[in-house]
Scaffold this motif. Structure first.
Motif, PDB file in Angstrom:
ATOM      1  N   TYR A  34     107.554  50.127  20.802  1.00 19.00           N
ATOM      2  CA  TYR A  34     108.329  48.892  20.995  1.00 19.00           C
ATOM      3  C   TYR A  34     109.326  49.046  22.141  1.00 19.00           C
ATOM      4  O   TYR A  34     109.487  48.141  22.970  1.00 19.00           O
ATOM      5  N   LEU A  35     109.979  50.203  22.208  1.00 24.41           N
ATOM      6  CA  LEU A  35     111.003  50.410  23.235  1.00 24.41           C
ATOM      7  C   LEU A  35     110.407  50.565  24.628  1.00 24.41           C
ATOM      8  O   LEU A  35     111.077  50.280  25.623  1.00 24.41           O
ATOM      9  N   THR A  36     109.165  51.041  24.709  1.00 21.71           N
ATOM     10  CA  THR A  36     108.532  51.252  26.016  1.00 21.71           C
ATOM     11  C   THR A  36     107.451  50.216  26.297  1.00 21.71           C
ATOM     12  O   THR A  36     106.568  50.449  27.115  1.00 21.71           O
ATOM     13  N   ALA A  37     107.513  49.087  25.620  1.00 21.04           N
ATOM     14  CA  ALA A  37     106.511  48.033  25.823  1.00 21.04           C
ATOM     15  C   ALA A  37     106.603  47.487  27.247  1.00 21.04           C
ATOM     16  O   ALA A  37     107.683  47.479  27.854  1.00 21.04           O
ATOM     17  N   PRO A  38     105.488  47.032  27.804  1.00 20.94           N
ATOM     18  CA  PRO A  38     105.530  46.479  29.165  1.00 20.94           C
ATOM     19  C   PRO A  38     106.393  45.226  29.221  1.00 20.94           C
ATOM     20  O   PRO A  38     106.331  44.389  28.314  1.00 20.94           O
ATOM     21  N   PRO A  39     107.199  45.079  30.249  1.00 18.47           N
ATOM     22  CA  PRO A  39     108.067  43.897  30.351  1.00 18.47           C
ATOM     23  C   PRO A  39     107.260  42.641  30.660  1.00 18.47           C
ATOM     24  O   PRO A  39     106.250  42.693  31.368  1.00 18.47           O
TER      25      PRO A  39
END
Length: 322
Positions: free
Chosen positions: A30-35
């Protein structure tokens, strides 16, 4: 009884540890999901996709069938293609063609080996470079890549629209013409598919050769290949599983267990007489049997669409059950 209590304790420990790992990994994902960008523009200022189009494009794709019609990042059905993989490959091919015509005046296939190698190397660098600006929420593309994106977007609007030249392809994908009748949805769909492909090939911030989706889906044209870490952890997981099974077998073979219970002399079910309440459940089982048969029938039809597209042994069933 003591042995049973130990087994329940081990089961509880394993469940707690497993869900703790799942929770930790889920948090990291979740924290490194693509923007999700607010807009996608070219370096010349042309707006390719505007704010909100990615989200609306996702809603449009879901309204057209979503995971029942192809997949994104491997999640969905496999009759139609994985749209993120399809877009990624089409965009890469289109960008190579744009460069070949601009720099050498001929199609990529007619170039020499050295010229092709030059464009392939440039392609990998271009497709993997992360140009997302977190401050403005903007993805910026080169003019050539913007042209390639527009070409692929035109293909998608035609595919999900009613372009007659794509009828054969729609039949292969088991799609109906006009899957998205709303023009706004049709224009927004490419934004979502582009974003899914962009996330699949663009390097994460601070990483090299590692995309937001860990180089999935595979496409050698843009260096989307399995990472060393993925291979190591895949092998390690198999080794850990085998070791755990071996440990379980060892424990089972060395632990003292209670003896088997004494079975009854006669099967008690043989003398069982149905009660009125038992007989009343017959309707329920008839309904369940009917639902199972209906489910099997729908599965047969769905699987057959992968063969004939819109027909069922020649009958145009897609007109009734698209």
């Amino acid at each position: 009884m003591q042995a049973t209590r130990k087994l329940w304790t081990w089961l509880a420990v394993i469940c707690v540890l497993s869900f703790a790992v799942l929770g930790w990994v889920g948090t990291e994902i979740y924290l490194t999901a693509p923007p999700i960008p607010k807009q996608v523009i070219s370096t010349q200022g042309a707006v390719l996709f505007s704010e909100g189009q990615v989200q609306r494009g996702q809603e449009a794709w879901l309204s057209a069938g979503g995971q029942q019609l192809g997949s994104v990042w491997g999640h969905g059905s496999y009759v139609a293609p994985d749209w993120s993989a399809d877009w990624l490959h089409r965009e890469a091919l289109a960008l190579r063609t744009v460069w070949a015509q601009r720099d050498f005046g001929k199609p990529f296939e007619q170039l020499g080996v050295g010229q092709q190698a030059e464009l392939n190397a440039r392609l990998k660098s271009e497709m993997r470079r992360n140009t997302y600006d977190a401050a403005t929420g903007t993805i910026t593309l080169s003019p050539e890549r913007a042209e390639a994106v527009q070409q692929v977007a035109k293909h998608y609007t035609g595919l999900f629209g009613d372009d007659a030249s794509l009828d054969k392809l729609r039949e292969q994908y088991a799609m109906n013409a006009g899957s998205l009748p709303d023009p706004a949805d049709l224009q927004a769909l490419p934004a979502f598919i582009f974003w899914s492909a962009w996330s699949a090939a663009t390097d994460r911030p601070g990483e090299t050769d590692l995309s937001y989706t860990s180089n999935w889906p595979h496409d050698a044209l843009v260096d989307n290949t399995p990472t060393a870490g993925a291979g190591i952890w895949s092998i390690a997981s198999v080794i850990f599983m085998i070791a755990a099974i071996a440990g379980m077998i060892f424990y089972h073979s060395t632990a003292k267990e209670e003896g088997d219970p004494t079975p009854p002399k006669a099967d008690p079910l043989f003398d069982l007489k149905p009660t009125p309440s038992m007989k009343a459940t017959r309707k329920y089982f008839y309904v369940v049997i009917g639902l199972i048969l209906a489910q099997v029938g729908m599965g047969v039809i769905t699987a057959h669409y992968a063969v004939e597209g819109h027909t069922f042994f020649g009958f145009p069933l897609a007109q009734i059950l698209p």
